[in-house]
Structure formats: structure tokens, C-alpha cells
Scaffold this active site. Structure first.
Site, mmCIF file in Angstrom:
data_model
loop_
_atom_site.group_PDB
_atom_site.id
_atom_site.type_symbol
_atom_site.label_atom_id
_atom_site.label_comp_id
_atom_site.label_asym_id
_atom_site.label_seq_id
_atom_site.Cartn_x
_atom_site.Cartn_y
_atom_site.Cartn_z
ATOM 1 N N HIS A 442 0.823 -1.217 0.000
ATOM 2 C CA HIS A 442 0.000 0.000 0.000
ATOM 3 C C HIS A 442 0.857 1.268 0.000
ATOM 4 O O HIS A 442 0.636 2.172 0.818
ATOM 5 C CB HIS A 442 -0.928 -0.008 1.221
ATOM 6 C CG HIS A 442 -1.819 -1.196 1.264
ATOM 7 N ND1 HIS A 442 -2.216 -1.810 2.430
ATOM 8 C CD2 HIS A 442 -2.393 -1.909 0.260
ATOM 9 C CE1 HIS A 442 -2.985 -2.836 2.147
ATOM 10 N NE2 HIS A 442 -3.104 -2.928 0.838
HETATM 11 C C1 FAD Z 1 -0.769 -7.425 -5.352
HETATM 12 C C2 FAD Z 1 -1.544 -6.291 -4.746
HETATM 13 C C3 FAD Z 1 -2.571 -6.561 -3.844
HETATM 14 C C4 FAD Z 1 -3.280 -5.504 -3.283
HETATM 15 N N1 FAD Z 1 -4.396 -5.789 -2.529
HETATM 16 C C5 FAD Z 1 -5.218 -4.778 -2.174
HETATM 17 C C6 FAD Z 1 -6.486 -5.056 -1.594
HETATM 18 O O1 FAD Z 1 -6.901 -6.208 -1.450
HETATM 19 N N2 FAD Z 1 -7.258 -4.010 -1.222
HETATM 20 C C7 FAD Z 1 -6.842 -2.723 -1.368
HETATM 21 O O2 FAD Z 1 -7.571 -1.823 -0.962
HETATM 22 N N3 FAD Z 1 -5.663 -2.428 -1.939
HETATM 23 C C8 FAD Z 1 -4.868 -3.433 -2.381
HETATM 24 N N4 FAD Z 1 -3.710 -3.144 -3.034
HETATM 25 C C9 FAD Z 1 -3.337 -1.726 -3.201
HETATM 26 C C10 FAD Z 1 -4.201 -0.992 -4.231
HETATM 27 O O3 FAD Z 1 -4.534 -1.850 -5.290
HETATM 28 C C11 FAD Z 1 -3.436 0.251 -4.704
HETATM 29 O O4 FAD Z 1 -3.207 1.099 -3.596
HETATM 30 C C12 FAD Z 1 -4.177 1.063 -5.750
HETATM 31 O O5 FAD Z 1 -4.624 0.245 -6.792
HETATM 32 C C13 FAD Z 1 -3.253 2.156 -6.292
HETATM 33 O O6 FAD Z 1 -3.963 2.961 -7.187
HETATM 34 P P1 FAD Z 1 -3.228 4.061 -8.061
HETATM 35 O O7 FAD Z 1 -4.241 4.658 -8.952
HETATM 36 O O8 FAD Z 1 -2.441 4.933 -7.190
HETATM 37 O O9 FAD Z 1 -2.153 3.237 -8.927
HETATM 38 P P2 FAD Z 1 -2.364 2.017 -9.900
HETATM 39 O O10 FAD Z 1 -3.711 1.401 -9.729
HETATM 40 O O11 FAD Z 1 -1.188 1.136 -9.726
HETATM 41 O O12 FAD Z 1 -2.361 2.686 -11.338
HETATM 42 C C14 FAD Z 1 -1.232 3.229 -11.954
HETATM 43 C C15 FAD Z 1 -1.355 2.962 -13.456
HETATM 44 O O13 FAD Z 1 -0.413 3.753 -14.142
HETATM 45 C C16 FAD Z 1 0.221 2.980 -15.123
HETATM 46 N N5 FAD Z 1 1.537 3.568 -15.386
HETATM 47 C C17 FAD Z 1 2.575 3.636 -14.527
HETATM 48 N N6 FAD Z 1 3.627 4.220 -15.118
HETATM 49 C C18 FAD Z 1 3.250 4.532 -16.369
HETATM 50 C C19 FAD Z 1 3.896 5.133 -17.469
HETATM 51 N N7 FAD Z 1 5.175 5.522 -17.393
HETATM 52 N N8 FAD Z 1 3.200 5.302 -18.639
HETATM 53 C C20 FAD Z 1 1.915 4.917 -18.718
HETATM 54 N N9 FAD Z 1 1.258 4.301 -17.714
HETATM 55 C C21 FAD Z 1 1.912 4.126 -16.548
HETATM 56 C C22 FAD Z 1 0.296 1.601 -14.491
HETATM 57 O O14 FAD Z 1 0.533 0.580 -15.448
HETATM 58 C C23 FAD Z 1 -1.054 1.515 -13.819
HETATM 59 O O15 FAD Z 1 -2.039 1.026 -14.678
HETATM 60 C C24 FAD Z 1 -2.953 -4.161 -3.603
HETATM 61 C C25 FAD Z 1 -1.925 -3.890 -4.515
HETATM 62 C C26 FAD Z 1 -1.243 -4.946 -5.089
HETATM 63 C C27 FAD Z 1 -0.180 -4.634 -6.118
#
Ligand code: FAD
Length: 512
Positions: A442
Site C-alpha cells: 500500500h
Molecule cells: C498485489 C496487490 C494486492 C493488493 N491488494 C489490495 C487489496 O486487497 N485491497 C486494497 O484496498 N488495496 C490493495 N492493493 C493496493 C491498491 O490496489 C493500490 O493502492 C491502488 O490500486 C493504487 O492505485 P493508483 O491509482 O495509485 O495506482 P495504480 O492502480 O497502480 O495505477 C497506476 C497505473 O499507471 C500505469 N503507469 C505507470 N507508469 C506509467 C507510465 N510511465 N506510462 C503509462 N502508464 C503508466 C500503471 O501501469 C497503472 O495502470 C494491492 C496492490 C497490489 C499490487
């Protein structure tokens, strides 16, 4: 492609939501760039993304590693696909406690007070169990339910019984803002299907003519005209490099990639940019700092009955949320029963995880080189702050009680970790926490929002860059610190908040 009004980098938990909400206005053109692949039809979606019974660790992953306190390199999964980490995660759908958001408000973000974010939490969900309560929603894109008693695996039935036997109250809804105790986890899954933001939000929105999703587009950097973000440079799947100009750039690449992209664009701590010869657009010492997460440590048990362990079953179903003795931070600990551990075919293992939910310590993310393909160096620095170590060790002590008393204990043949021969007194547990505490997956806080007077805050409470025009950051990186809950719902809530502000008051964010 004509210059869009908005260009969003990253189609994850937050980016997909913002793209959906802004494109509700048919006059606003939106391009959503994503480094990973896109699977527009469920029927062609790979099984690892459908299968919410376990995380997808490798097939749609960035390959990050981090160095926890002991200095080992440990893998740090992050989704690389449309849907982002919401498409690969465990689907635990938990909100932070109201005090988390009130504390954010006190840190220079008054519009994130609990009573202001609650409508966004309600709007994002279709709670199939408690949708009629005032603090829930019943019509949002993300379906949430809890396993009923008759669907719980034996380990989870035992965990809830043991929680009662050990004196913890029953909690029927862990998302009730005032409650605590043990119960069935709220989860954003329907049967086996993981309800990611790709499915909940983008599936119905992608037919809109004003929304273009461009997968396999790896953004190297944001382009600037002086202090004004004007476009991005990205790499296609065939290695060719292109640029797109846009009215407004919204960075949603997650807490590990967003700071890296900013630094490659010339925004970050000057010493790091100088070290790698990156031309400075503007100094921002807070980029990559303030890394906040949930340190965790598991007790691993060998089951008496090999038939109990089935890696095809849901890895998690239940949770205990409670407060460390003497702590002023409510619900700062979690204990989670895991149905299995180790590898299929190995010894019949399951685990019980102790998780610190309110962290005082902070880590750091630094560039590794000037090459955008090189992943950054991540130091979580878990349990360097004694306030964290004391509470995580206490949580381990409470977790170990489950192995000695009550129904879970009856399932256990032996403890594989930590080694019971070591005595497991407070001193030993403290050492174990310092050495082995691992990420709860997280990460957040690496481009924190706050008042401009705080030199370490990079964006204001609406996600707008303090010192650059036409640039917004919106994802886990803007959280001032990790909330006392798994972070996916809070990331989606951030998408709802900033998406709604953008939809209803676009001019406030810069001219198109
Ligand atoms: C294995 C795992 C299990 C988890 N389990 C849980 C759970 O059960 N419950 C919960 O609440 N949270 C869980 N989490 C945490 C939660 O999923 C994350 O906190 C949340 O999804 C993050 O959201 P975000 O929008 O910040 O980033 P992300 O959802 O990671 O989105 C970022 C996006 O940007 C894209 N990106 C990155 N760099 C670039 C680039 N240079 N060019 C173009 N695209 C790019 C990535 O490919 C991705 O699609 C888990 C995470 C993981 C990895």
C-alpha cells in the site's frame, strides 16, 4: 490525433475513475495513456485478472523491488494493465477510519474531511449487504459484498470463532465508520470476478466518442513550456517514440511511478536530477519522499490436515480491526487470516498476518538512472520508528495467541515462522519486526498534497501542482499518509473527488 482537453497518464484505480468522470461531459475530450495492455472484453481477459481469489503477481506487473530495513531485495507488485493495481489486487474493499481523512484535512487539505469524502465513498460503491445505510451506497460502479458464514473456508470460520473466544467483538460491517472487531471482509468481487476499475468504470465508459484509451503507451516524461505542462513523450509497443500535446496533464501512474515520471521530467530534488544530468524544470524536494505504507509480518503455520490447504480457494475472507493497547490511533492494527501460504505442492501452510495500519515512519524513493526504463530505488525503512515497532510487535503477540488458544489453534500441527524455539518474548518479536516487516503493498505519499507553505508538499488539495501550470497529480502518491485500511477504495475515492471537481469546475484546473 487532435490535441485533447485532458491527457491522463495511467489507467489504474484513480486514473480510470478520473477518465470516466471527466468524459461524462461530452464536450470534453480525454486521452487515457496506459503502459500496460487493455482487455476491452471480459471474454478475452486473462484468468489472472479475472481471478480475485489470489493476487496476480507477475503476468501484469512492473517488476519493482524494495529494500526493507534488513536490506534484502523484495518484490513489490504493481499492476501494469488497464485497471492498474485494482486489476491485480486481493479485492479487500476497506475504507480508512474517519480520523484519517480528518487528519489529512488538518495537514492543509480541508476539503478532505471525513464528512466531505463520505459522499464519494458512497458514490463509488454498490454495497450488496448494507447499501441502505446512510454511510453506504447502493448504485455505484464497484460492487462490494462480504462472504456469508456458509461460504467461509474452515480457516476463516475458525478465525471468527477464535476472535470471539479471545474476547474481540463481532463486526458485521468493517466499513461502518464507528465499528471494530472481527468479521467477514468487505470485498469488491462477485464470485471469482475481480471488479477492477477497468470493469466497474471503464467498461461502460469506453464507448464514449470523447474518450480514447491508448494502451501499450509507456510515458517517459511530461513536456514543459517554461513552467507550463504542455504534453507528454511516450514509447509505443514497437519502441517508437511519440509526443502528444494536451490542454491539461493529469498524472495517475501510482505512488511508485508518478514520482519517477516527475523526476524524469525535471521536477524533483535538485541533487538527484543533477546526479543523472536531467535538465531541471523546477525544484521539488518532496518528490519521492514521505513514502508511507503498512508494514506487516505473518505467522506461518503448518496445518494438521493437508486437505485444508487449497491454493485455488479465496486467499482471504476475514479481518480483525482493533486498536493497540495504549494507542491514541483507533483501529491502528489488523489481523488477517490467510487461507494458504507458500507454493502449491509444498507443505500444507496457512498464515495469520499482523499488520500495522497507522505508520509514523516514512521511506523514500530515488532515481536509479536517467533511463525511464530503470525502476527506482525504494527504501521503505519499516520499523525504524519505535512507535511503529512497538505496535507491530504487540500485533504479532496478539496474532500468536490465535496459534495457542481457540479454534485456529486446533487446526495447527506446528509453527513454521517465527521459530517457537526462540522464546518469542517482546525482545525477540521486536527484532523480528525490524528485520522482516514487509510491505502490505500500500505505498503512498510520495507526491503529497498540502498547503503551499509546506515545502515538501508538491500539489494542493485539489491535486494541482503548486509551482507548475496545467499539471495535476491524482493517485496514491498525493495522500499525506497511508489511511488505516487497504488503499484501493481510498484511491478510487480520490478519483471520484478530483474527477468531480474537474467535471464541474474545469477552468479552475487551467485552460484547455
Ligand atoms: C498485489 C496487490 C494486492 C493488493 N491488494 C489490495 C487489496 O486487497 N485491497 C486494497 O484496498 N488495496 C490493495 N492493493 C493496493 C491498491 O490496489 C493500490 O493502492 C491502488 O490500486 C493504487 O492505485 P493508483 O491509482 O495509485 O495506482 P495504480 O492502480 O497502480 O495505477 C497506476 C497505473 O499507471 C500505469 N503507469 C505507470 N507508469 C506509467 C507510465 N510511465 N506510462 C503509462 N502508464 C503508466 C500503471 O501501469 C497503472 O495502470 C494491492 C496492490 C497490489 C499490487
Amino acid at each position: 490525433m487532435e490535441k485533447p482537453d485532458v491527457l491522463i497518464i495511467g489507467a489504474g484505480s484513480t486514473g480510470a475513475v478520473i477518465a470516466t468522470r471527466i468524459s461524462e461531459d461530452p464536450n470534453r475530450t480525454v486521452v487515457l495513456l496506459e503502459a500496460g495492455p487493455d482487455y476491452p472484453e471480459l471474454i478475452n481477459t486473462p484468468f489472472d485478472l479475472i481471478n480475485s481469489h489470489n493476487n496476480s503477481y507477475t503476468q501484469h506487473d512492473w517488476g519493482f523491488t524494495y529494500a526493507p530495513t534488513s536490506g534484502r531485495d523484495v518484490s513489490f507488485p504493481r499492476g501494469r494493465v488497464v485497471g492498474g493495481s485494482s486489476a491485480v489486487n486481493t479485492t479487500i474493499a476497506l475504507r480508512g477510519v474517519p480520523e484519517d481523512y480528518d487528519e489529512w484535512a488538518d495537514l492543509g487539505c480541508p476539503d478532505w474531511k471525513w464528512h466531505k469524502v463520505l459522499p464519494a465513498f458512497n458514490r463509488l460503491e454498490r454495497d450488496l449487504d448494507f447499501g441502505d445505510r446512510p454511510y453506504h451506497g447502493d448504485a455505484g460502479p464497484i460492487s462490494i459484498r462480504r462472504y456469508p458464514a456458509n461460504e467461509l473456508e474452515v480457516q476463516h470460520q475458525a478465525f471468527l470463532a477464535a476472535s470471539t473466544q479471545l474476547g474481540y467483538p463481532n463486526c458485521e460491517d468493517a466499513n461502518n465508520p464507528n465499528d471494530w472487531g472481527a468479521g467477514s471482509h468487505p470485498m469488491n468481487k462477485l464470485g471469482r470476478l475481480r471488479v477492477s476499475t477497468a470493469i466497474g468504470y471503464l467498461a461502460p465508459a469506453r464507448i464514449r466518442p470523447n474518450l480514447t484509451i491508448k494502451p501499450n503507451s509507456f510515458v517517459h516524461r511530461i513536456l514543459f513550456d517554461g513552467k507550463r505542462a504542455s504534453g507528454v513523450e511516450y514509447e509505443n509497443a514497437d519502441g517508437s517514440i511519440e509526443t502528444i500535446q494536451a490542454g491539461l496533464i493529469i498524472l495517475c501512474a501510482g505512488a511508485l511511478k508518478s514520482p519517477q515520471i516527475l523526476m524524469h521530467s525535471g521536477i524533483g530534488p535538485t541533487d538527484q536530477l543533477n546526479q543523472f544530468g536531467i535538465e531541471l524544470v523546477g525544484e521539488e524536494p518532496g518528490v519521492g519522499q514521505n513514502l508511507s505504507d503498512h508494514p506487516a509480518l505473518s505467522v506461518v503455520c503448518e496445518a494438521k490436515d493437508r486437505g485444508l490447504i487449497d491454493h485455488d480457494k479465496p486467499i482471504i475472507q476475514t479481518i480483525l480491526r482493533y486498536t493497540a493497547e495504549g494507542s491514541s490511533k483507533r483501529n491502528d492494527l489488523q489481523i488477517e487470516q490467510l487461507s494458504f501460504a507458500g507454493k502449491p505442492g509444498g507443505p500444507p501452510l496457512f498464515a495469520i498476518a499482523a499488520v500495522l495500519e497507522y505508520q509514523f515512519g516514512r521511506g523514500e524513493l530515488r532515481l536509479n538512472s536517467a533511463d525511464p526504463h530503470d525502476l527506482p530505488i525504494i527504501e521503505n525503512r519499516f520499523c525504524e520508528d519505535d512507535r511503529d515497532t512497538i505496535r507491530l510487535a504487540a500485533c504479532m503477540r496478539d496474532t500468536l495467541r490465535f496459534t495457542r488458544e481457540g479454534e485456529v489453534a486446533e487446526l495447527i500441527a506446528s509453527i513454521s515462522f517465527p521459530d517457537p524455539k526462540r522464546g518469542l518474548d517482546d525482545e525477540v518479536l521486536t527484532k523480528l519486526c525490524k528485520k522482516f516487516a514487509a510491505s502490505g503493498y500500500h505505498p503512498c505519499g510520495t507526491i503529497k498534497m498540502g498547503d503551499k507553505s509546506d515545502p515538501m508538499s508538491v500539489v494542493d488539495q485539489y491535486g494541482r501542482a503548486h509551482r507548475f501550470d496545467n499539471l495535476v497529480v491524482a493517485d496514491a502518491s498525493i495522500m499525506p499518509f497511508v489511511p488505516r485500511a487497504n488503499t484501493n477504495l481510498t484511491c478510487i475515492m480520490i478519483g471520484e473527488m478530483i474527477g468531480e471537481w474537474l467535471r464541474t469546475d474545469f477552468d479552475y484546473y487551467g485552460s484547455a
